[in-house]
Design a protein around this motif. Sequence first.
Motif, PDB file in Angstrom:
ATOM      1  N   ARG A  29       0.808  -1.213   0.000  1.00  0.00           N
ATOM      2  CA  ARG A  29       0.000   0.000   0.000  1.00  0.00           C
ATOM      3  C   ARG A  29       0.845   1.269   0.000  1.00  0.00           C
ATOM      4  O   ARG A  29       0.525   2.238  -0.689  1.00  0.00           O
ATOM      5  N   HIS A  30       1.938   1.262   0.761  1.00  0.00           N
ATOM      6  CA  HIS A  30       2.687   2.496   0.963  1.00  0.00           C
ATOM      7  C   HIS A  30       4.002   2.568   0.191  1.00  0.00           C
ATOM      8  O   HIS A  30       4.540   3.661   0.010  1.00  0.00           O
ATOM      9  N   GLY A  31       4.537   1.439  -0.239  1.00  0.00           N
ATOM     10  CA  GLY A  31       5.849   1.468  -0.877  1.00  0.00           C
ATOM     11  C   GLY A  31       5.817   0.872  -2.261  1.00  0.00           C
ATOM     12  O   GLY A  31       6.431  -0.177  -2.504  1.00  0.00           O
ATOM     13  N   ARG A  32       5.100   1.491  -3.174  1.00  0.00           N
ATOM     14  CA  ARG A  32       4.891   0.884  -4.491  1.00  0.00           C
ATOM     15  C   ARG A  32       6.203   0.542  -5.187  1.00  0.00           C
ATOM     16  O   ARG A  32       6.357  -0.550  -5.746  1.00  0.00           O
ATOM     17  N   THR A  33       7.150   1.469  -5.168  1.00  0.00           N
ATOM     18  CA  THR A  33       8.428   1.214  -5.841  1.00  0.00           C
ATOM     19  C   THR A  33       9.177   0.076  -5.172  1.00  0.00           C
ATOM     20  O   THR A  33       9.667  -0.849  -5.829  1.00  0.00           O
ATOM     21  N   TYR A  34       9.252   0.129  -3.850  1.00  0.00           N
ATOM     22  CA  TYR A  34      10.003  -0.883  -3.117  1.00  0.00           C
ATOM     23  C   TYR A  34       9.308  -2.243  -3.188  1.00  0.00           C
ATOM     24  O   TYR A  34       9.952  -3.289  -3.292  1.00  0.00           O
ATOM     25  N   PHE A  35       7.972  -2.223  -3.142  1.00  0.00           N
ATOM     26  CA  PHE A  35       7.227  -3.480  -3.224  1.00  0.00           C
ATOM     27  C   PHE A  35       7.454  -4.148  -4.570  1.00  0.00           C
ATOM     28  O   PHE A  35       7.629  -5.368  -4.651  1.00  0.00           O
ATOM     29  N   LEU A  36       7.454  -3.362  -5.630  1.00  0.00           N
ATOM     30  CA  LEU A  36       7.700  -3.915  -6.956  1.00  0.00           C
ATOM     31  C   LEU A  36       9.064  -4.587  -7.011  1.00  0.00           C
ATOM     32  O   LEU A  36       9.208  -5.700  -7.530  1.00  0.00           O
ATOM     33  N   ALA A  37      10.080  -3.928  -6.462  1.00  0.00           N
ATOM     34  CA  ALA A  37      11.424  -4.505  -6.468  1.00  0.00           C
ATOM     35  C   ALA A  37      11.493  -5.771  -5.621  1.00  0.00           C
ATOM     36  O   ALA A  37      12.145  -6.755  -5.987  1.00  0.00           O
ATOM     37  N   THR A  38      10.781  -5.775  -4.482  1.00  0.00           N
ATOM     38  CA  THR A  38      10.812  -6.925  -3.587  1.00  0.00           C
ATOM     39  C   THR A  38      10.295  -8.189  -4.259  1.00  0.00           C
ATOM     40  O   THR A  38      10.745  -9.305  -3.956  1.00  0.00           O
ATOM     41  N   ARG A  39       9.384  -8.055  -5.191  1.00  0.00           N
ATOM     42  CA  ARG A  39       8.826  -9.221  -5.874  1.00  0.00           C
ATOM     43  C   ARG A  39       9.863  -9.938  -6.738  1.00  0.00           C
ATOM     44  O   ARG A  39       9.612 -11.051  -7.218  1.00  0.00           O
ATOM     45  N   LEU A  40      11.027  -9.317  -6.942  1.00  0.00           N
ATOM     46  CA  LEU A  40      12.093  -9.955  -7.704  1.00  0.00           C
ATOM     47  C   LEU A  40      13.003 -10.820  -6.833  1.00  0.00           C
ATOM     48  O   LEU A  40      13.884 -11.495  -7.348  1.00  0.00           O
ATOM     49  N   LEU A  41      12.788 -10.796  -5.523  1.00  0.00           N
ATOM     50  CA  LEU A  41      13.569 -11.647  -4.626  1.00  0.00           C
ATOM     51  C   LEU A  41      13.056 -13.077  -4.678  1.00  0.00           C
ATOM     52  O   LEU A  41      11.888 -13.321  -5.005  1.00  0.00           O
ATOM     53  N   PRO A  42      13.896 -14.054  -4.334  1.00  0.00           N
ATOM     54  CA  PRO A  42      13.389 -15.411  -4.156  1.00  0.00           C
ATOM     55  C   PRO A  42      12.241 -15.403  -3.139  1.00  0.00           C
ATOM     56  O   PRO A  42      12.300 -14.654  -2.149  1.00  0.00           O
ATOM     57  N   PRO A  43      11.206 -16.182  -3.346  1.00  0.00           N
ATOM     58  CA  PRO A  43      10.018 -16.129  -2.476  1.00  0.00           C
ATOM     59  C   PRO A  43      10.328 -16.267  -0.992  1.00  0.00           C
ATOM     60  O   PRO A  43       9.700 -15.603  -0.161  1.00  0.00           O
ATOM     61  N   LEU A 256      26.364  -8.152  -3.548  1.00  0.00           N
ATOM     62  CA  LEU A 256      25.192  -8.878  -3.073  1.00  0.00           C
ATOM     63  C   LEU A 256      25.125 -10.264  -3.687  1.00  0.00           C
ATOM     64  O   LEU A 256      25.657 -10.514  -4.777  1.00  0.00           O
ATOM     65  N   ASP A 257      24.440 -11.173  -3.002  1.00  0.00           N
ATOM     66  CA  ASP A 257      24.139 -12.489  -3.547  1.00  0.00           C
ATOM     67  C   ASP A 257      23.507 -12.298  -4.934  1.00  0.00           C
ATOM     68  O   ASP A 257      22.595 -11.489  -5.094  1.00  0.00           O
ATOM     69  N   PRO A 258      23.994 -12.981  -5.956  1.00  0.00           N
ATOM     70  CA  PRO A 258      23.490 -12.759  -7.321  1.00  0.00           C
ATOM     71  C   PRO A 258      21.980 -12.839  -7.460  1.00  0.00           C
ATOM     72  O   PRO A 258      21.393 -12.088  -8.239  1.00  0.00           O
ATOM     73  N   VAL A 259      21.311 -13.738  -6.712  1.00  0.00           N
ATOM     74  CA  VAL A 259      19.862 -13.839  -6.876  1.00  0.00           C
ATOM     75  C   VAL A 259      19.124 -12.681  -6.210  1.00  0.00           C
ATOM     76  O   VAL A 259      17.932 -12.483  -6.459  1.00  0.00           O
ATOM     77  N   ALA A 260      19.828 -11.902  -5.370  1.00  0.00           N
ATOM     78  CA  ALA A 260      19.217 -10.728  -4.747  1.00  0.00           C
ATOM     79  C   ALA A 260      19.511  -9.440  -5.516  1.00  0.00           C
ATOM     80  O   ALA A 260      18.811  -8.445  -5.341  1.00  0.00           O
ATOM     81  N   ARG A 261      20.535  -9.461  -6.367  1.00  0.00           N
ATOM     82  CA  ARG A 261      20.930  -8.234  -7.070  1.00  0.00           C
ATOM     83  C   ARG A 261      19.821  -7.637  -7.923  1.00  0.00           C
ATOM     84  O   ARG A 261      19.655  -6.402  -7.934  1.00  0.00           O
ATOM     85  N   PRO A 262      19.037  -8.437  -8.675  1.00  0.00           N
ATOM     86  CA  PRO A 262      18.004  -7.803  -9.506  1.00  0.00           C
ATOM     87  C   PRO A 262      17.002  -6.976  -8.705  1.00  0.00           C
ATOM     88  O   PRO A 262      16.530  -5.937  -9.172  1.00  0.00           O
ATOM     89  N   CYS A 263      16.672  -7.419  -7.500  1.00  0.00           N
ATOM     90  CA  CYS A 263      15.761  -6.667  -6.652  1.00  0.00           C
ATOM     91  C   CYS A 263      16.333  -5.294  -6.320  1.00  0.00           C
ATOM     92  O   CYS A 263      15.687  -4.263  -6.516  1.00  0.00           O
ATOM     93  N   ILE A 264      17.557  -5.285  -5.814  1.00  0.00           N
ATOM     94  CA  ILE A 264      18.143  -4.024  -5.370  1.00  0.00           C
ATOM     95  C   ILE A 264      18.498  -3.146  -6.567  1.00  0.00           C
ATOM     96  O   ILE A 264      18.353  -1.914  -6.513  1.00  0.00           O
ATOM     97  N   ARG A 265      18.944  -3.762  -7.659  1.00  0.00           N
ATOM     98  CA  ARG A 265      19.219  -2.969  -8.852  1.00  0.00           C
ATOM     99  C   ARG A 265      17.943  -2.299  -9.360  1.00  0.00           C
ATOM    100  O   ARG A 265      17.963  -1.132  -9.781  1.00  0.00           O
ATOM    101  N   THR A 266      16.828  -3.005  -9.323  1.00  0.00           N
ATOM    102  CA  THR A 266      15.565  -2.424  -9.764  1.00  0.00           C
ATOM    103  C   THR A 266      15.169  -1.240  -8.887  1.00  0.00           C
ATOM    104  O   THR A 266      14.768  -0.175  -9.385  1.00  0.00           O
ATOM    105  N   ALA A 267      15.289  -1.411  -7.568  1.00  0.00           N
ATOM    106  CA  ALA A 267      15.007  -0.286  -6.676  1.00  0.00           C
ATOM    107  C   ALA A 267      15.975   0.867  -6.941  1.00  0.00           C
ATOM    108  O   ALA A 267      15.574   2.035  -6.939  1.00  0.00           O
ATOM    109  N   PHE A 268      17.233   0.539  -7.165  1.00  0.00           N
ATOM    110  CA  PHE A 268      18.269   1.536  -7.458  1.00  0.00           C
ATOM    111  C   PHE A 268      17.888   2.374  -8.676  1.00  0.00           C
ATOM    112  O   PHE A 268      17.981   3.604  -8.663  1.00  0.00           O
ATOM    113  N   VAL A 269      17.435   1.711  -9.738  1.00  0.00           N
ATOM    114  CA  VAL A 269      17.070   2.411 -10.969  1.00  0.00           C
ATOM    115  C   VAL A 269      15.767   3.196 -10.794  1.00  0.00           C
ATOM    116  O   VAL A 269      15.657   4.360 -11.208  1.00  0.00           O
ATOM    117  N   LEU A 270      14.764   2.578 -10.164  1.00  0.00           N
ATOM    118  CA  LEU A 270      13.461   3.236 -10.035  1.00  0.00           C
ATOM    119  C   LEU A 270      13.519   4.453  -9.120  1.00  0.00           C
ATOM    120  O   LEU A 270      12.876   5.477  -9.397  1.00  0.00           O
TER     121      LEU A 270
END
Length: 335
Positions: A29-43, A256-270
């Motif tokens: 509800r409150h962190g649209r950008t961060y929530f979107l990036a979080t969905r790229l993490l392993p479940p 960062l752990d390679p499987v976590a990098r896409p999440c943080i990179r996405t937040a970084f860019v957004l």
Amino acid sequence: MTARELHAAGISDPRLRAAYDQCRRLNARHGRTYFLATRLLPPQRRPAVHALYGFARWADDIVDAIDETGADRVAVRQRRAVALDRLGDDLAGGLAGADGAEPVVVALADTSRRYGIDHRYFADFLASMRSDLTVGRYATYADLRAYMHGSAAVIGLEMLPVLGTVVPSAEAAPYAAELGVAFQLTNFLRDVGEDLDRGRVYVPGDLLDAHGVDHALLRHCRSTRGSDPRVTSALREFEALTRAAYRRAAPGLPMLDPVARPCIRTAFVLYQGILDAVAAEGWPLHRRAAVPRRRRAAVAADGLVRVAAARLAARRGPGTAGGAPHSSSRPKEAA
């Protein structure tokens, strides 16, 4: 919280599941950008991130979102201070093994135990939240940075055990802290007008003075929905300080752990996209700038491609995934 995420994280207790689910809803509800990036993490790692964000959001709402229209300012501050103290006491008990009263505390305490997160980070965060009740302006950038240690840098440090690293965590920590600062500076620049309404100005006083800007001029631009070249030039300099923080944080991404990098990179860019949007709209004080939906979708799609590549490389072996994780993101104990 999806059942898949909870199951992957080994969260089976009904009360814990409900607590993590509330944190996820707060994040969505409150962190649209961060929530979107979080969905790229392993479940299995998502619930912990939602818990960290949910607790921070809950505390921030105590400071900012209680509707006290027309009430005495001193009385409002006292009520909010009492609520923060109550939350702090609840957290202290939860971290010590007691049953937390608030669901966000239940989830946070569980995440802290699973990932061995330093309790001092939570204390520092609550200290910064308490300062928001009495401190509305910062004379220098150094003063603002001291506040942001607790309000932003520790968030990056809390995240690090969840994300995992391919280097010793102490080596990655300064970059994680700096990225937390960069994200918050971005929010400050986007929310100058809204923060004015709360009686706060996070743009340092000496920076405003150098451009001939005072509180009255900021209020004028806010109320008239207008702009002023002095305000524009001050906010442009504040944007430059923010972009410098991103440059300092960037070397930490490959750590960062390679499987976590896409999440943080996405937040970084957004988040840097928010800076672009604020600048493109002329640093407005009367509305909140946002990254266009098409841009968000494109960055998310790129993140999904990177996630697929990282997971494929991880299945092939640690030597192909950009480095073997040094700091494991596996929980210390299962629920």
